[in-house]
Design a protein around this motif. Structure first.
Motif, PDB file in Angstrom:
ATOM      1  N   UNK A 111       1.220  -1.093  -0.084  1.00  0.00           N
ATOM      2  CA  UNK A 111      -0.176   0.131   0.120  1.00  0.00           C
ATOM      3  C   UNK A 111       0.632   1.422   0.088  1.00  0.00           C
ATOM      4  N   UNK A 112       1.780   1.150   1.032  1.00  0.00           N
ATOM      5  CA  UNK A 112       2.429   2.616   0.562  1.00  0.00           C
ATOM      6  C   UNK A 112       3.185   3.158  -0.137  1.00  0.00           C
ATOM      7  N   UNK A 113       3.779   1.856  -0.942  1.00  0.00           N
ATOM      8  CA  UNK A 113       5.097   1.880  -1.820  1.00  0.00           C
ATOM      9  C   UNK A 113       4.162   2.170  -3.385  1.00  0.00           C
ATOM     10  N   UNK A 114       3.306   1.407  -3.253  1.00  0.00           N
ATOM     11  CA  UNK A 114       2.394   1.392  -4.045  1.00  0.00           C
ATOM     12  C   UNK A 114       1.373   3.646  -4.166  1.00  0.00           C
ATOM     13  N   UNK A 115       1.573   3.677  -3.157  1.00  0.00           N
ATOM     14  CA  UNK A 115       1.036   5.158  -3.160  1.00  0.00           C
ATOM     15  C   UNK A 115       2.069   5.877  -3.886  1.00  0.00           C
TER      16      UNK A 115
ATOM     17  N   UNK B 191     -11.605   8.002  -4.176  1.00  0.00           N
ATOM     18  CA  UNK B 191     -10.723   6.919  -5.045  1.00  0.00           C
ATOM     19  C   UNK B 191      -9.338   5.679  -5.116  1.00  0.00           C
ATOM     20  N   UNK B 192      -9.022   6.657  -3.665  1.00  0.00           N
ATOM     21  CA  UNK B 192      -7.657   5.888  -2.518  1.00  0.00           C
ATOM     22  C   UNK B 192      -8.362   4.538  -1.919  1.00  0.00           C
ATOM     23  N   UNK B 193      -9.698   4.985  -1.660  1.00  0.00           N
ATOM     24  CA  UNK B 193      -9.804   4.013  -0.465  1.00  0.00           C
ATOM     25  C   UNK B 193     -10.656   2.364  -1.601  1.00  0.00           C
TER      26      UNK B 193
END
Lengths: 294, 268
Positions: free
Chosen positions: A44-48, A201-203
């Motif tokens: 999740x953080x890396x993709x963000x 969108x992120x959720x």
């Protein structure tokens, strides 16, 4: 696990299940749930971050950079994502080995692709042929994380790009009027405000990421799907102390419930997060909160 | 072997017509294109069948979810949560093993363990749940004035639904529904990777693409070809749905018509 587990064939149902569900392979099965959660926590953080870079590139004023960002976003559209997963696992592995081959064995003259074979020198193999089992497993997991991050980074880039463009123009113009440089405007005005626009969108993306985790199985990881198939299959008394019929259906039912629970919990948490982020924003949601408080 | 010969041998291979053995070595580009294209037949079959059947269930679900009666509303809510809240991949696995168990109870369930029916049922329920949610959202945002006008004309019940509510719902939901169609089409690639066996190597496009990638250990040819086919078909979906969209909005002046805005498609 329990002291009464020595001879399972004599146990009555409740105790039999207590022993069965705590035997060695089941403990491995439970550990694979942790693997899924670990994947989520890293991806999740890396993709963000990937998404943020992609979105920044897409709105860059340098044409090549903006084209790069936009094509990164666009390439993932229109193609089934599972194809990306299958593609990247081999492609990344070969790319790493190719680079190491070039660096480590410069005097190697044979071509790397010989017909249907991909041949690099022994030192360039990843992981090394002599490496212990856990290195192989970790390597496969890292490749999976990178693959997930690339694919979901593109989705996140698209969402964040939309979020950046949704920030009212007047806010940016005000920042410019105060004499802020483009960089200051970006970091001090645009970035803090874009989250509320990007969060729906992120959720959604987070939900999709949760539901994509079973695809780990296709990347050759011993994840929950692997273990559910393994453990659920028919067991005969010759090979195990706990013989049973084909229980795969029940194992997958358990996975189904696990994912439904994950979805429900995330929904509740994201709802709360949205409430907090809306606070004090120049949107209808923020206005409604202000009115309710006043 | 000429390419025309390859087309004759492998063009319908995914249906079991033509050459029995898949190519084993010295793969040509033509073989790649023909075999992966042949697999697309299954993707199109699953996509169209699930979409058409799912459309009706989705409408029913959306209407049930709007119902004031809990006996109708609750089941619809649970159905939608069940299929939207869990991964399609797991649903496929669960359904396959469920059908296997049922098969041992009664031979009636024999065809359900084959992909053409079993996977289609899962896709049908899945797309019905996703589109049901879209239609529900559209039903909730139907302008109050439209319904009031219908009431004023003395319409109620079925005619009101058929003439006023349903077309407006479709009009509002259409852009999102187009995305759903694209999602669904992409989701069809999961079928042969999730329990359902590709009997006699009759698989879909991704099945053949991964067959080539496994054999040649070179992902850079089959997957881009697969991507090419999918982009082509995605554009076709966008085209067809765009036509329906302009038909739905034909009463509006040209500049007011809502253009289809497409959002990126995601895995389920």
């Amino acid at each position: 696990m329990f002291s009464f587990c020595e001879d399972p064939s004599t146990l009555e149902t409740a105790r039999w299940f207590a022993c069965y569900l705590t035997n060695g392979v089941h403990l491995q099965f439970y550990q694979s749930f942790l693997k899924v959660l670990l994947l989520l926590a890293i991806t999740a953080p890396v993709a963000l971050a990937f998404g943020f870079l992609g979105a920044m590139a897409a709105r860059s004023r340098l044409l090549p950079l903006s084209l790069l960002g936009k094509s990164y976003i666009a390439v993932v559209r229109g193609v089934p994502d599972i194809a990306f997963f299958l593609f990247f696992v081999i492609a990344l592995d070969q790319a790493f080995e190719y680079v190491r081959h070039r660096v480590l064995c410069p005097d190697w003259t044979d071509p790397i692709r010989q017909g249907s074979d991909f041949i690099v020198c022994a030192q360039a193999k990843l992981p090394l042929g002599t490496a212990p089992q856990w290195v192989h497993e970790t390597y496969a997991f890292v490749i999976a994380v990178i693959t997930f991050s690339i694919v979901f980074g593109a989705f996140a880039a698209n969402v964040l790009y939309g979020g950046m463009r949704a920030v009212p123009r007047a806010q940016l113009e005000t920042a410019e009027a105060y004499g802020m440089s483009p960089r200051q405007t970006f970091w001090r005005v645009l970035v803090p405000q874009m989250w509320v626009f990007a969060l729906p969108g992120l959720s959604n993306l987070w939900m999709v990421l949760i539901k994509a985790t079973p695809l780990l199985f296709l990347l050759g990881i011993q994840d929950i799907v692997y273990w559910a198939r393994e453990l659920g299959g028919t067991k005969t008394p010759n090979f195990t102390a706990y013989p049973h019929g084909d229980w795969r259906m029940w194992y997958f039912l358990a996975l189904l419930i696990f994912y439904l629970a994950m979805t429900k919990v995330s929904e509740t948490l994201l709802e709360r997060l949205m409430k907090r982020l809306t606070h004090g924003q120049a949107t209808t949601g923020g206005e409604a909160q202000r009115r309710a408080a006043a | 072997m000429s390419c025309w010969q390859t087309i004759q041998d492998y063009g319908l291979r995914s249906l079991g017509i033509g050459e029995r053995l898949l190519p084993r070595s010295d793969f040509t580009l033509c073989e790649h294109f023909v075999l992966i294209g042949s697999g697309m037949i299954w993707n199109v079959y699953f996509g169209i069948m699930a979409l058409v059947t799912g459309f009706f269930l989705a409408t029913a679900l959306a209407v049930a979810r709007m119902s004031p009666r809990a006996a109708l509303r609750k089941p619809a809510e649970w159905f939608i949560f069940l299929f939207r809240g869990s991964p399609l991949f797991i649903q496929f696995f669960f359904a396959y093993f469920l059908f296997l168990n049922l098969k041992s109870v009664h031979p009636f369930f024999d065809p359900f363990t084959a992909a053409w029916l079993g996977a289609l049922i899962v896709l049908f329920f899945n797309t019905a749940a996703y589109s049901g949610e879209i239609f529900y959202g559209a039903l909730r945002s139907i302008p109050k004035g439209d319904v009031e006008a219908a009431d004023a004309y003395g319409m109620s019940g079925w005619p009101r639904f058929r003439r006023i509510i349903w077309p407006t719902m479709l009009r509002l939901a259409w852009p999102a529904y187009t995305n759903e169609a694209i999602f669904l089409f992409h989701a069809t690639t999961l079928v042969f990777f999730s329990g359902f066996p590709a009997w006699q190597q009759k698989g879909d496009a991704l099945y053949y693409a991964s067959y080539f990638a496994d054999k040649t250990f070179n992902p850079f040819i089959p997957y881009p070809i697969l991507a090419f086919y999918f982009i082509l078909f995605t554009l076709a979906i966008i085209g067809v749905f765009g036509l329906v969209n302009s038909r739905l909005n034909r009463h509006l002046p040209k500049e007011q018509r809502r253009r289809l805005r497409l959002r990126p498609n995601l895995i389920r």
